[in-house]
Design a protein around this motif. Sequence first.
Motif, mmCIF file in Angstrom:
data_model
loop_
_atom_site.group_PDB
_atom_site.id
_atom_site.type_symbol
_atom_site.label_atom_id
_atom_site.label_comp_id
_atom_site.label_asym_id
_atom_site.label_seq_id
_atom_site.Cartn_x
_atom_site.Cartn_y
_atom_site.Cartn_z
ATOM 1 N N GLN A 109 29.399 -56.795 -62.944
ATOM 2 C CA GLN A 109 29.736 -55.507 -62.323
ATOM 3 C C GLN A 109 29.492 -55.561 -60.814
ATOM 4 O O GLN A 109 29.129 -54.553 -60.205
ATOM 5 C CB GLN A 109 28.896 -54.391 -62.955
ATOM 6 N N ILE A 110 29.702 -56.722 -60.238
ATOM 7 C CA ILE A 110 29.407 -56.881 -58.814
ATOM 8 C C ILE A 110 30.270 -55.947 -57.963
ATOM 9 O O ILE A 110 29.759 -55.249 -57.090
ATOM 10 C CB ILE A 110 29.626 -58.343 -58.371
ATOM 11 N N THR A 111 31.571 -55.942 -58.252
ATOM 12 C CA THR A 111 32.479 -55.104 -57.453
ATOM 13 C C THR A 111 32.045 -53.643 -57.480
ATOM 14 O O THR A 111 32.004 -52.969 -56.446
ATOM 15 C CB THR A 111 33.913 -55.223 -57.992
ATOM 16 N N LEU A 112 31.700 -53.201 -58.674
ATOM 17 C CA LEU A 112 31.277 -51.811 -58.860
ATOM 18 C C LEU A 112 30.110 -51.464 -57.943
ATOM 19 O O LEU A 112 30.154 -50.479 -57.190
ATOM 20 C CB LEU A 112 30.893 -51.615 -60.323
ATOM 21 N N PHE A 113 29.066 -52.257 -57.985
ATOM 22 C CA PHE A 113 27.874 -51.977 -57.182
ATOM 23 C C PHE A 113 28.142 -52.174 -55.694
ATOM 24 O O PHE A 113 27.661 -51.403 -54.861
ATOM 25 C CB PHE A 113 26.702 -52.851 -57.635
ATOM 26 N N ARG A 114 28.928 -53.191 -55.357
ATOM 27 C CA ARG A 114 29.213 -53.449 -53.952
ATOM 28 C C ARG A 114 29.975 -52.283 -53.325
ATOM 29 O O ARG A 114 29.598 -51.777 -52.253
ATOM 30 C CB ARG A 114 30.024 -54.745 -53.801
ATOM 31 N N VAL A 115 31.033 -51.843 -54.014
ATOM 32 C CA VAL A 115 31.865 -50.762 -53.468
ATOM 33 C C VAL A 115 31.055 -49.464 -53.374
ATOM 34 O O VAL A 115 31.165 -48.718 -52.395
ATOM 35 C CB VAL A 115 33.126 -50.571 -54.333
ATOM 36 N N GLU A 116 30.226 -49.226 -54.390
ATOM 37 C CA GLU A 116 29.427 -47.997 -54.376
ATOM 38 C C GLU A 116 28.508 -47.957 -53.167
ATOM 39 O O GLU A 116 28.226 -46.890 -52.626
ATOM 40 C CB GLU A 116 28.625 -47.887 -55.672
ATOM 41 N N LYS A 134 32.011 -59.639 -47.196
ATOM 42 C CA LYS A 134 31.324 -60.333 -46.114
ATOM 43 C C LYS A 134 29.883 -59.837 -46.004
ATOM 44 O O LYS A 134 28.954 -60.648 -45.844
ATOM 45 C CB LYS A 134 32.080 -60.074 -44.796
ATOM 46 N N ASP A 135 29.696 -58.538 -46.087
ATOM 47 C CA ASP A 135 28.348 -57.955 -46.033
ATOM 48 C C ASP A 135 27.471 -58.495 -47.166
ATOM 49 O O ASP A 135 26.344 -58.943 -46.931
ATOM 50 C CB ASP A 135 28.424 -56.423 -46.167
ATOM 51 N N LEU A 136 28.007 -58.425 -48.374
ATOM 52 C CA LEU A 136 27.224 -58.859 -49.528
ATOM 53 C C LEU A 136 26.912 -60.354 -49.446
ATOM 54 O O LEU A 136 25.800 -60.790 -49.761
ATOM 55 C CB LEU A 136 27.980 -58.535 -50.821
ATOM 56 N N ILE A 147 31.797 -64.688 -53.018
ATOM 57 C CA ILE A 147 31.696 -63.360 -53.646
ATOM 58 C C ILE A 147 33.010 -63.014 -54.339
ATOM 59 O O ILE A 147 33.020 -62.496 -55.465
ATOM 60 C CB ILE A 147 31.340 -62.287 -52.595
ATOM 61 N N GLY A 148 34.103 -63.329 -53.682
ATOM 62 C CA GLY A 148 35.406 -63.075 -54.292
ATOM 63 C C GLY A 148 35.571 -63.816 -55.606
ATOM 64 O O GLY A 148 36.019 -63.245 -56.607
ATOM 65 N N PHE A 149 35.213 -65.077 -55.594
ATOM 66 C CA PHE A 149 35.325 -65.869 -56.821
ATOM 67 C C PHE A 149 34.430 -65.317 -57.928
ATOM 68 O O PHE A 149 34.796 -65.332 -59.102
ATOM 69 C CB PHE A 149 34.977 -67.333 -56.544
ATOM 70 N N LEU A 150 33.257 -64.849 -57.540
ATOM 71 C CA LEU A 150 32.352 -64.265 -58.530
ATOM 72 C C LEU A 150 32.947 -63.002 -59.131
ATOM 73 O O LEU A 150 32.967 -62.827 -60.352
ATOM 74 C CB LEU A 150 30.996 -63.942 -57.884
ATOM 75 N N GLU A 151 33.463 -62.129 -58.257
ATOM 76 C CA GLU A 151 33.975 -60.844 -58.739
ATOM 77 C C GLU A 151 35.178 -61.035 -59.658
ATOM 78 O O GLU A 151 35.357 -60.283 -60.610
ATOM 79 C CB GLU A 151 34.350 -59.957 -57.543
ATOM 80 N N ARG A 152 35.975 -62.054 -59.378
ATOM 81 C CA ARG A 152 37.149 -62.317 -60.226
ATOM 82 C C ARG A 152 36.774 -63.086 -61.486
ATOM 83 O O ARG A 152 37.634 -63.343 -62.335
ATOM 84 C CB ARG A 152 38.186 -63.110 -59.419
ATOM 85 N N LYS A 202 19.350 -63.017 -56.721
ATOM 86 C CA LYS A 202 19.462 -62.481 -55.366
ATOM 87 C C LYS A 202 20.399 -61.277 -55.326
ATOM 88 O O LYS A 202 20.118 -60.278 -54.655
ATOM 89 C CB LYS A 202 19.967 -63.572 -54.415
ATOM 90 N N LEU A 203 21.520 -61.380 -56.028
ATOM 91 C CA LEU A 203 22.466 -60.267 -56.071
ATOM 92 C C LEU A 203 21.811 -59.045 -56.722
ATOM 93 O O LEU A 203 21.933 -57.920 -56.211
ATOM 94 C CB LEU A 203 23.717 -60.671 -56.856
ATOM 95 N N ALA A 204 21.121 -59.277 -57.832
ATOM 96 C CA ALA A 204 20.447 -58.169 -58.512
ATOM 97 C C ALA A 204 19.402 -57.543 -57.598
ATOM 98 O O ALA A 204 19.237 -56.316 -57.575
ATOM 99 C CB ALA A 204 19.810 -58.663 -59.809
ATOM 100 N N ALA A 205 18.720 -58.378 -56.809
ATOM 101 C CA ALA A 205 17.692 -57.863 -55.901
ATOM 102 C C ALA A 205 18.316 -56.980 -54.827
ATOM 103 O O ALA A 205 17.751 -55.940 -54.458
ATOM 104 C CB ALA A 205 16.925 -59.022 -55.269
ATOM 105 N N VAL A 206 19.489 -57.374 -54.321
ATOM 106 C CA VAL A 206 20.170 -56.572 -53.294
ATOM 107 C C VAL A 206 20.444 -55.169 -53.813
ATOM 108 O O VAL A 206 20.264 -54.176 -53.109
ATOM 109 C CB VAL A 206 21.483 -57.248 -52.857
#
Lengths: 86, 86
Positions: A5-12, A18-20, A31-36, A48-52
């Motif tokens: 659910q990376i996109t969801l949390f990032r957009v929110e 680039k920021d993430l 990040i793009g490859f992960l989200e897809r 690290k992503l979960a920590a952000v």
Amino acid sequence: MVHNQITLFRVERGLSRKDLAAAVGVNPQTIGFLERGTYNPSVELALKLAAVFGVPVDTLFSLNGFPSLATQIASNANRQKEFEDD
Amino acid sequence: MVHNQITLFRVERGLSRKDLAAAVGVNPQTIGFLERGTYNPSVELALKLAAVFGVPVDTLFSLNGFPSLATQIASNANRQKEFEDD
DNA sequence: CCATTTTATTGTGTATACACAACAGCTCGA
DNA sequence: TCGAGCTGTTGTGTATACACAATAAAATGG
């Protein structure tokens, strides 16, 4: 296959890829490859992503996919009273 | 560097590395490399390992290391009353 | 409308997570 | 004592997670 659910949390949070990427120390394309779902990240990057986002890894990544946001929020609402003990 | 408690949970369940490897679908040597910290596993493998032990990924893996078992158990005891609501 | 940002894609290169095999040391029960 | 199972290590091979560069399309804001 691992879902996320990376996109969801990032957009929110109003973050660009680039920021993430900067926040966790990887390239924006990664990040793009992960989200897809192209990449299956290391648990270190997942941590690290979960920590952000301030959530457990299991909230960001799942083996079986995630229910709709509505379902996730509604089911969590049933546990609200537990937080009142804090 | 990512720390983990795989050995702790595996030994407590009375599992050999071969057993655990079979449970998550990897080679026994891979478990050894994970326990020694040589490998930084994929989040998919981390999710499978966590599922075997019935704990969140964050209980098995951490960026900053884990406190002693005594500390972990003692601090968790303080939250016991929250479970009584279930 | 234009300019900037964001995203998608493609390519090349490298490090490493895995599989698999082999072997040596250890522990423990028969 | 021996043998079986568990562990640690070392080596080889392959797939892939990353870095980085380039380009184009899409979205967004002025």
